[in-house]
Motif scaffolding. Structure first.
Motif, mmCIF file in Angstrom:
data_model
loop_
_atom_site.group_PDB
_atom_site.id
_atom_site.type_symbol
_atom_site.label_atom_id
_atom_site.label_comp_id
_atom_site.label_asym_id
_atom_site.label_seq_id
_atom_site.Cartn_x
_atom_site.Cartn_y
_atom_site.Cartn_z
ATOM 1 N N ILE A 103 0.799 -1.315 -0.117
ATOM 2 C CA ILE A 103 0.008 -0.022 -0.140
ATOM 3 C C ILE A 103 0.923 1.298 0.082
ATOM 4 O O ILE A 103 1.805 1.701 0.891
ATOM 5 C CB ILE A 103 -0.952 -0.011 1.201
ATOM 6 C CG1 ILE A 103 -1.524 -1.384 1.409
ATOM 7 C CG2 ILE A 103 -2.053 1.035 1.260
ATOM 8 C CD1 ILE A 103 -2.451 -1.609 0.411
ATOM 9 N N GLY A 137 5.121 4.986 -2.717
ATOM 10 C CA GLY A 137 6.056 6.414 -2.460
ATOM 11 C C GLY A 137 7.675 5.796 -2.613
ATOM 12 O O GLY A 137 7.454 4.750 -3.475
ATOM 13 N N VAL A 170 9.424 4.264 -0.652
ATOM 14 C CA VAL A 170 9.921 2.890 0.159
ATOM 15 C C VAL A 170 9.089 1.750 -0.555
ATOM 16 O O VAL A 170 9.518 0.491 -0.887
ATOM 17 C CB VAL A 170 9.532 2.861 1.761
ATOM 18 C CG1 VAL A 170 9.662 1.627 2.480
ATOM 19 C CG2 VAL A 170 10.479 3.954 2.282
ATOM 20 N N GLU A 203 -1.901 2.660 -4.777
ATOM 21 C CA GLU A 203 -1.262 4.060 -4.560
ATOM 22 C C GLU A 203 -2.568 5.085 -4.611
ATOM 23 O O GLU A 203 -3.447 5.018 -5.817
ATOM 24 C CB GLU A 203 -0.399 4.650 -5.486
ATOM 25 C CG GLU A 203 0.012 5.992 -5.624
ATOM 26 C CD GLU A 203 0.516 6.475 -4.158
ATOM 27 O OE1 GLU A 203 1.229 6.047 -3.512
ATOM 28 O OE2 GLU A 203 -0.086 7.680 -3.855
ATOM 29 N N ARG A 211 -2.673 8.449 -5.002
ATOM 30 C CA ARG A 211 -2.626 9.389 -5.988
ATOM 31 C C ARG A 211 -2.765 9.003 -7.383
ATOM 32 O O ARG A 211 -2.792 7.861 -7.748
ATOM 33 C CB ARG A 211 -1.155 10.003 -5.822
ATOM 34 C CG ARG A 211 -0.679 10.807 -4.594
ATOM 35 C CD ARG A 211 0.694 11.269 -4.699
ATOM 36 N NE ARG A 211 1.500 9.965 -4.534
ATOM 37 C CZ ARG A 211 2.912 10.084 -4.900
ATOM 38 N NH1 ARG A 211 3.212 11.049 -5.345
ATOM 39 N NH2 ARG A 211 3.425 8.901 -4.797
ATOM 40 N N HIS A 215 -6.004 4.410 -6.183
ATOM 41 C CA HIS A 215 -6.452 3.199 -5.158
ATOM 42 C C HIS A 215 -5.941 3.649 -3.842
ATOM 43 O O HIS A 215 -5.194 3.225 -3.380
ATOM 44 C CB HIS A 215 -5.948 1.741 -5.610
ATOM 45 C CG HIS A 215 -6.565 1.138 -6.749
ATOM 46 N ND1 HIS A 215 -6.660 1.781 -8.048
ATOM 47 C CD2 HIS A 215 -7.227 0.047 -6.794
ATOM 48 C CE1 HIS A 215 -7.311 0.871 -8.814
ATOM 49 N NE2 HIS A 215 -7.840 -0.256 -8.110
ATOM 50 N N THR A 251 3.243 0.671 3.123
ATOM 51 C CA THR A 251 4.396 1.585 3.105
ATOM 52 C C THR A 251 3.426 3.068 2.645
ATOM 53 O O THR A 251 3.910 3.704 1.776
ATOM 54 C CB THR A 251 5.120 1.099 2.119
ATOM 55 O OG1 THR A 251 4.751 1.037 0.979
ATOM 56 C CG2 THR A 251 5.927 0.166 2.426
ATOM 57 N N ASP A 252 2.468 3.520 3.409
ATOM 58 C CA ASP A 252 1.715 4.382 3.034
ATOM 59 C C ASP A 252 2.128 5.939 4.028
ATOM 60 O O ASP A 252 1.161 6.606 4.248
ATOM 61 C CB ASP A 252 0.194 4.050 2.928
ATOM 62 C CG ASP A 252 -0.305 3.396 4.324
ATOM 63 O OD1 ASP A 252 0.704 3.032 5.136
ATOM 64 O OD2 ASP A 252 -1.406 3.185 4.501
ATOM 65 N N GLY A 253 3.337 5.917 4.438
ATOM 66 C CA GLY A 253 3.813 7.361 4.779
ATOM 67 C C GLY A 253 3.136 7.511 6.338
ATOM 68 O O GLY A 253 2.619 6.723 6.942
ATOM 69 N N LEU A 303 6.137 19.304 11.073
ATOM 70 C CA LEU A 303 7.110 18.047 11.176
ATOM 71 C C LEU A 303 6.484 17.347 12.582
ATOM 72 O O LEU A 303 6.451 17.780 13.594
ATOM 73 C CB LEU A 303 8.359 18.835 11.626
ATOM 74 C CG LEU A 303 8.799 19.758 10.475
ATOM 75 C CD1 LEU A 303 10.135 20.388 10.899
ATOM 76 C CD2 LEU A 303 9.621 18.753 9.154
ATOM 77 N N LEU A 327 6.273 -0.675 6.754
ATOM 78 C CA LEU A 327 7.781 -0.329 6.857
ATOM 79 C C LEU A 327 7.685 1.275 6.346
ATOM 80 O O LEU A 327 6.847 1.807 5.874
ATOM 81 C CB LEU A 327 8.003 -0.936 5.408
ATOM 82 C CG LEU A 327 9.217 -2.411 5.697
ATOM 83 C CD1 LEU A 327 8.328 -3.356 6.407
ATOM 84 C CD2 LEU A 327 9.646 -2.908 4.369
ATOM 85 N N GLY A 328 9.072 1.858 6.516
ATOM 86 C CA GLY A 328 9.159 3.614 6.154
ATOM 87 C C GLY A 328 8.718 4.165 7.126
ATOM 88 O O GLY A 328 8.314 3.971 8.424
#
Ligand SMILES: Cc1cc2nc3c(=O)[nH]c(=O)nc-3n(C[C@H](O)[C@H](O)[C@H](O)COP(=O)(O)OP(=O)(O)OC[C@H]3O[C@@H](n4cnc5c(N)ncnc54)[C@H](O)[C@@H]3O)c2cc1C
Length: 438
Positions: free
Chosen positions: A8, A11, A13, A32, A34, A127, A155-157, A275, A291-292
């Motif tokens: 998922i 990006g 990673v 993804e 976007r 998606h 790996t969706d941030g 941040l 992950l990431g």
């Protein structure tokens, strides 16, 4: 028949991980939210360029994609400090020949997506994953599609949808922390097709509680980032008019002001972003794992967010190979082994903000750097400076953090002495004794 793996987030990673898992023979798909950035223009990312260094480069080589990316990198050999009078001072990042690289986030992401597709990965844009069932391994997308997989990798941030769902599971720990500073990006245009600042450095304007940095881009622009408090004086909240912004830059960043003629326009058009540090554990549930940034988002001051995410990919795949791709063993072991390193780089990144904005120009810091480079010259194997351990080595972050604390202790002791009284053999003996726990 090899397992079906759903990733998922396409990006940085997720795309790199997909390339490697596909090369290992798995049936890999990425979903993804976007649109395809190659068709829709800007990737809509958080920062325009990033510093890529050893920990990120190594997994790119493992995937065989580094050669594609290398031509787009701009080496940065050290920090170029700009003081308030516009005087410049250079501090190398490591030994001669060691450097970090400025790379465009959008370009890197597009190259990785392209490499994933070339490897045979199916990438589904538009998606957005909305839900996940950790018992049935079923993913649900916002437009109604469903997908069952043998393994799901989130790996969706930093604002991961998969992690949000983990928060509803038993005994899941999660914390997030916004620092009091935000950031705003500004652009320095080239002049007659040449860079307006020396390109092979990371430029820093350290100013105590805030700072401006600039990284070069391949089109000869520089992306400047102002890290600045949201509140207080001065802060984003006090810069309300064109005159406020110009007076502020005139006072603190005069040489930069001269390079950004449309400063106030950019300042009021470009977003101000926050941040955040996020921590969670465990990173897995049944056959799903994070992950990431989804597992560990950090502040950007060590330039290690993406690099640590790429290192996640390498370590995850190495462990998976070692355990013969037995996901039920790999997921819990990976989560528990890697967590302490993610926590360590999170701490190091927060601390490096203070060093960059506040210390890089102060005499004590410069004395410390000088002492350190002398120790390193005499004992290059025994004493690797913390920055080099983090940036140019594979030493686990938690080990680097631990050794860095011991180095600080040793230097605090020897900095009490006059320079001529420092005996480097004694310095290294003391360091070795502390490492042994004496
Ligand atoms: C100002 C700034 C400067 C930085 N500088 C550096 C640097 O110099 N060096 C460095 O190493 N790191 C740097 N970083 C950190 C770096 O940007 C991140 O660590 C990196 O982008 C993490 O990659 P990722 O793939 O885990 O997440 P992301 O890059 O955020 O990718 C996540 C992807 O998942 C997609 N997605 C999200 N939700 C869903 C969903 N529900 N369904 C489907 N898809 C979804 C997103 O659209 C995105 O494509 C910086 C960060 C910031 C904010």
């Amino acid at each position: 028949m090899k397992d079906k793996i759903s990733i998922i987030g396409a990006g940085l990673v997720g795309s790199l991980l997909a390339v490697i898992l596909k090369q290992k023979g798995f049936d890999v798909q990425i979903f993804e939210k976007r649109k395809d950035p190659r068709k829709s223009g800007a990737a809509g990312g958080r920062s325009i360029n990033l510093a890529l260094s050893h920990r990120g480069i190594r997994p790119l080589r493992v995937a065989g994609v580094y050669e594609k990316i290398e031509p787009y990198l701009i080496p940065m050999h050290g920090r170029m400090m700009h003081d308030q009078a516009g005087e410049l001072t250079f501090q190398p990042y490591g030994k001669e020949g060691q450097f970090i690289n400025s790379v465009s986030r959008a370009q890197l992401n597009e190259l990785l997506i392209e490499s994933a597709e070339e490897a045979g990965v199916e990438v589904f844009f538009d998606h957005k994953c909305g839900d996940i069932n950790f018992d049935s391994n079923m993913l649900h997308f916002e437009h109604g599609k469903e997908m069952k997989s043998d393994l799901i990798i989130g790996t969706d941030g930093a604002f991961s949808a998969i992690r949000k769902k983990l928060q509803f599971t038993d005994r899941f720990n999660f914390s997030q922390h916004y620092i009091e500073h935000g950031y705003k990006e500004l652009e320095i245009q080239p002049k007659e097709n040449t860079f307006r600042l020396e390109p092979n450095y990371l430029h820093i304007w350290p100013r105590g509680n805030f700072m401006l940095i600039a990284l070069p881009n391949a089109d000869k622009t520089f992306t400047c980032t102002l890290f600045f408090p949201f509140e207080g004086n001065p802060s984003f909240s006090t810069l309300k008019t064109k005159a406020d912004v110009e007076a502020f830059f005139e006072q603190y960043f005069k040489d930069a002001l001269e390079l950004i003629p449309d400063l106030s326009e950019q300042f009021f058009t470009n977003p101000t972003s926050s941040l955040v540090t996020t921590k969670c554990e465990p990173w897995h549930k049944n056959r799903s794992i994070l992950l990431g940034d989804a597992a560990h988002a950090i502040v950007p001051f060590y330039g290690q967010g993406m690099n640590s995410g790429f290192e996640d990919v390498r370590l995850f795949v190495e462990l998976a190979e070692e355990l013969d791709w037995n996901w039920d063993k790999i997921l819990p072991l990976y989560s528990s082994r890697r967590k302490k390193d993610a926590d360590a780089i999170s701490e190091l990144a927060l601390h490096n903000f203070i060093e960059m904005r506040d210390h890089v120009a102060d005499p004590d810091f410069l004395r410390r750097k000088k002492l350190e480079s002398q120790i390193q010259e005499k004992y290059p194997k025994e004493w690797i400076p913390l920055y080099s351990m983090v940036t140019f080595s594979d030493i686990p972050y938690s080990e680097a953090l631990k050794l860095g604390k011991l180095q600080k202790k040793v230097m605090d002791e020897f900095l009490e002495l006059k320079e001529s009284e420092v005996n480097y053999d004694q310095v290294i003996q003391r360091f070795n004794a502390l490492k042994k726990g004496d």
